[in-house]
Write an enzyme that holds these catalytic residues in place. Structure first.
Site, PDB file in Angstrom:
ATOM      1  N   ASN A 297      12.705  -1.315  16.112  1.00  0.00           N
ATOM      2  CA  ASN A 297      13.364  -1.955  15.072  1.00  0.00           C
ATOM      3  C   ASN A 297      14.728  -2.544  15.465  1.00  0.00           C
ATOM      4  O   ASN A 297      15.326  -2.330  16.640  1.00  0.00           O
ATOM      5  CB  ASN A 297      13.819  -0.982  14.104  1.00  0.00           C
ATOM      6  CG  ASN A 297      14.392  -1.206  12.814  1.00  0.00           C
ATOM      7  OD1 ASN A 297      14.180  -2.326  12.205  1.00  0.00           O
ATOM      8  ND2 ASN A 297      15.576  -0.533  12.412  1.00  0.00           N
TER       9      ASN A 297
ATOM     10  N   GLU B   8      20.506 -11.782  16.310  1.00  0.00           N
ATOM     11  CA  GLU B   8      19.176 -11.411  16.203  1.00  0.00           C
ATOM     12  C   GLU B   8      18.486 -12.453  16.585  1.00  0.00           C
ATOM     13  O   GLU B   8      17.333 -12.069  17.491  1.00  0.00           O
ATOM     14  CB  GLU B   8      18.902 -11.103  14.634  1.00  0.00           C
ATOM     15  CG  GLU B   8      19.751  -9.882  14.236  1.00  0.00           C
ATOM     16  CD  GLU B   8      19.641  -9.569  12.646  1.00  0.00           C
ATOM     17  OE1 GLU B   8      19.657  -8.614  12.188  1.00  0.00           O
ATOM     18  OE2 GLU B   8      19.258 -10.701  11.913  1.00  0.00           O
TER      19      GLU B   8
ATOM     20  N   ILE C  32       9.432   4.728   8.447  1.00  0.00           N
ATOM     21  CA  ILE C  32       8.038   4.919   9.110  1.00  0.00           C
ATOM     22  C   ILE C  32       7.586   6.186   9.053  1.00  0.00           C
ATOM     23  O   ILE C  32       8.117   7.139   9.578  1.00  0.00           O
ATOM     24  CB  ILE C  32       8.086   4.379  10.384  1.00  0.00           C
ATOM     25  CG1 ILE C  32       8.698   2.627  10.439  1.00  0.00           C
ATOM     26  CG2 ILE C  32       6.746   4.313  11.256  1.00  0.00           C
ATOM     27  CD1 ILE C  32       7.540   1.893   9.721  1.00  0.00           C
TER      28      ILE C  32
ATOM     29  N   GLY D  95      12.035 -13.127   6.411  1.00  0.00           N
ATOM     30  CA  GLY D  95      11.254 -13.356   7.620  1.00  0.00           C
ATOM     31  C   GLY D  95      11.699 -14.187   8.391  1.00  0.00           C
ATOM     32  O   GLY D  95      11.109 -14.671   9.416  1.00  0.00           O
ATOM     33  N   SER D  96      13.016 -14.336   8.729  1.00  0.00           N
ATOM     34  CA  SER D  96      13.593 -15.294   9.539  1.00  0.00           C
ATOM     35  C   SER D  96      13.614 -14.724  11.142  1.00  0.00           C
ATOM     36  O   SER D  96      13.396 -15.567  11.868  1.00  0.00           O
ATOM     37  CB  SER D  96      15.288 -15.540   9.043  1.00  0.00           C
ATOM     38  OG  SER D  96      15.987 -14.344   9.280  1.00  0.00           O
ATOM     39  N   ASN D  97      13.734 -13.143  11.153  1.00  0.00           N
ATOM     40  CA  ASN D  97      13.415 -12.724  12.478  1.00  0.00           C
ATOM     41  C   ASN D  97      12.045 -13.017  12.840  1.00  0.00           C
ATOM     42  O   ASN D  97      11.938 -13.296  14.016  1.00  0.00           O
ATOM     43  CB  ASN D  97      13.891 -11.412  12.321  1.00  0.00           C
ATOM     44  CG  ASN D  97      15.239 -11.370  12.748  1.00  0.00           C
ATOM     45  OD1 ASN D  97      15.798 -11.860  13.667  1.00  0.00           O
ATOM     46  ND2 ASN D  97      16.101 -10.232  12.133  1.00  0.00           N
TER      47      ASN D  97
ATOM     48  N   ASP E  75      16.901   4.976  11.539  1.00  0.00           N
ATOM     49  CA  ASP E  75      17.991   4.176  12.581  1.00  0.00           C
ATOM     50  C   ASP E  75      18.453   5.405  13.673  1.00  0.00           C
ATOM     51  O   ASP E  75      19.366   5.568  14.041  1.00  0.00           O
ATOM     52  CB  ASP E  75      19.039   4.035  11.879  1.00  0.00           C
ATOM     53  CG  ASP E  75      18.934   2.471  10.945  1.00  0.00           C
ATOM     54  OD1 ASP E  75      17.988   1.720  11.080  1.00  0.00           O
ATOM     55  OD2 ASP E  75      19.632   2.899   9.837  1.00  0.00           O
TER      56      ASP E  75
ATOM     57  N   HIS F  83      18.640  -3.341  13.900  1.00  0.00           N
ATOM     58  CA  HIS F  83      19.767  -2.914  12.811  1.00  0.00           C
ATOM     59  C   HIS F  83      20.651  -3.884  12.857  1.00  0.00           C
ATOM     60  O   HIS F  83      21.411  -4.054  14.069  1.00  0.00           O
ATOM     61  CB  HIS F  83      20.003  -1.605  12.993  1.00  0.00           C
ATOM     62  CG  HIS F  83      20.948  -1.189  12.044  1.00  0.00           C
ATOM     63  ND1 HIS F  83      20.353  -0.686  10.656  1.00  0.00           N
ATOM     64  CD2 HIS F  83      22.178  -0.757  11.978  1.00  0.00           C
ATOM     65  CE1 HIS F  83      21.385  -0.137   9.947  1.00  0.00           C
ATOM     66  NE2 HIS F  83      22.525  -0.050  10.875  1.00  0.00           N
TER      67      HIS F  83
ATOM     68  N   LEU G  58      12.080  -2.263   5.058  1.00  0.00           N
ATOM     69  CA  LEU G  58      12.780  -1.336   4.511  1.00  0.00           C
ATOM     70  C   LEU G  58      12.376  -0.217   4.240  1.00  0.00           C
ATOM     71  O   LEU G  58      13.193   0.957   3.957  1.00  0.00           O
ATOM     72  CB  LEU G  58      13.296  -1.941   3.206  1.00  0.00           C
ATOM     73  CG  LEU G  58      14.072  -3.360   3.355  1.00  0.00           C
ATOM     74  CD1 LEU G  58      14.612  -3.897   2.058  1.00  0.00           C
ATOM     75  CD2 LEU G  58      15.061  -3.343   4.167  1.00  0.00           C
TER      76      LEU G  58
END
Length: 290
Positions: A203, A275, A189, A113-115, A246, A205, A186
């Site tokens: 999203n 990011e 959807i 969960g860093s982003n 993607d 990537h 991951l």
């Protein structure tokens, strides 16, 4: 585009059609009346004429649209719509009940969960945006600890309901979610979710799509492929989400050079820096257009 407008204005398909007709006919009427009036002015068609014409149609357009809206039964919608424009332009003061509510964002994540943390930090003091929900598919993931620390509600989803049930659409709507951000999520959807939030799911990537995208291409798998191909650069892609991995339209890309001594691990650090620097800003810009 039409789905997004329907979602934004909270109208049905028929009303959306009537609104679009009102815009079209109102615009045509504005242009017609504007030219007729300008022909009464004894000025040559030069730069001054163009400036005056632009000012005139700008003033005429709200009146024309309101007039046409009466015949299409959309007068109430357009009075509200035009008032909102006037408030945004600071021509009118908002009424007490017109204060815009915060856009509610759900973050979907599967890992540390860093982003997500960077996004939460970015909007911490933003009154117009609220990180309202964390959705995770992996028990014990670090994102759940972040959610607990930040006092953000969570939904721990399971595969059967996500892919063959209602895709948690009811739960997300009950939470009032306006926008969905995938930050290291991951699972693909499902269509039900994409259709419920058209062009409102994005999203990030860790590569320059359409390169190195698709099923199984995430995290170090991507960086290993990029290094193996001896590419000169890599980067990030922020894109809309559709029913394929993607595959949605690209919103933003940023690049970083790859040095001969780079490894998948050093490249990952460069990508994470991109990011963290760009994802929250792009989200804020997109929310500003809703």
């Amino acid at each position: 585009m039409l789905d997004r407008l329907q979602h934004k204005w909270k109208v049905g398909g028929l009303q959306l059609l009537l609104i679009i007709c009102t815009f079209a006919i109102g615009g045509s009427l504005t242009g017609y009346v504007g030219k007729k009036l300008m022909n009464l002015v004894p000025i040559e068609k030069n730069a001054l004429w163009v400036i005056l014409y632009i000012v005139l149609v700008t003033l005429l357009w709200p009146l024309a649209v309101l007039l046409v809206s009466i015949f299409f039964g959309q007068f109430r919608f357009f009075t509200s719509y035009l008032r909102k424009i006037a408030v945004r332009m600071k021509l009118l003061r908002p009424l007490p009940d017109e204060k815009p509510s915060a856009r509610k964002v759900a973050i979907f994540a599967s890992g540390a969960g860093s982003n997500a943390q960077k996004i939460i930090d970015h909007f911490r003091n933003n009154e117009s945006v609220k990180i309202a929900l964390i959705v995770c598919n992996k028990p014990g993931a670090g994102i759940l600890d972040i959610a607990q620390h930040e006092h953000i509600p969570t939904i721990l989803i399971e595969k059967e309901k996500f892919f063959r049930g209602n895709a948690y659409v009811d739960e997300l709507k009950a939470a009032g979610i306006d926008f969905i951000v995938l930050a290291g999520f991951l699972w693909k959807i499902p269509s039900a979710l994409v259709q419920a939030w058209p062009r409102l799911i994005i999203n990030i990537h860790p590569a320059l799509l359409p390169l190195y995208g698709g099923k199984g291409m995430y995290g170090n798998f991507v960086h290993e492929a990029v290094i193996s191909a001896k590419d000169k650069q890599s980067g990030i892609t922020i894109h809309y989400v559709d029913e394929q991995y993607d595959n949605g339209a690209v919103i933003f890309q940023a690049t970083t050079p790859i040095q001969p001594f780079d490894t998948p691990q050093t490249l990952a650090k460069k990508i994470h820096a991109l990011e963290h620097a760009h994802f929250p800003v792009v989200i804020e810009n997109l929310l500003g257009t809703l």
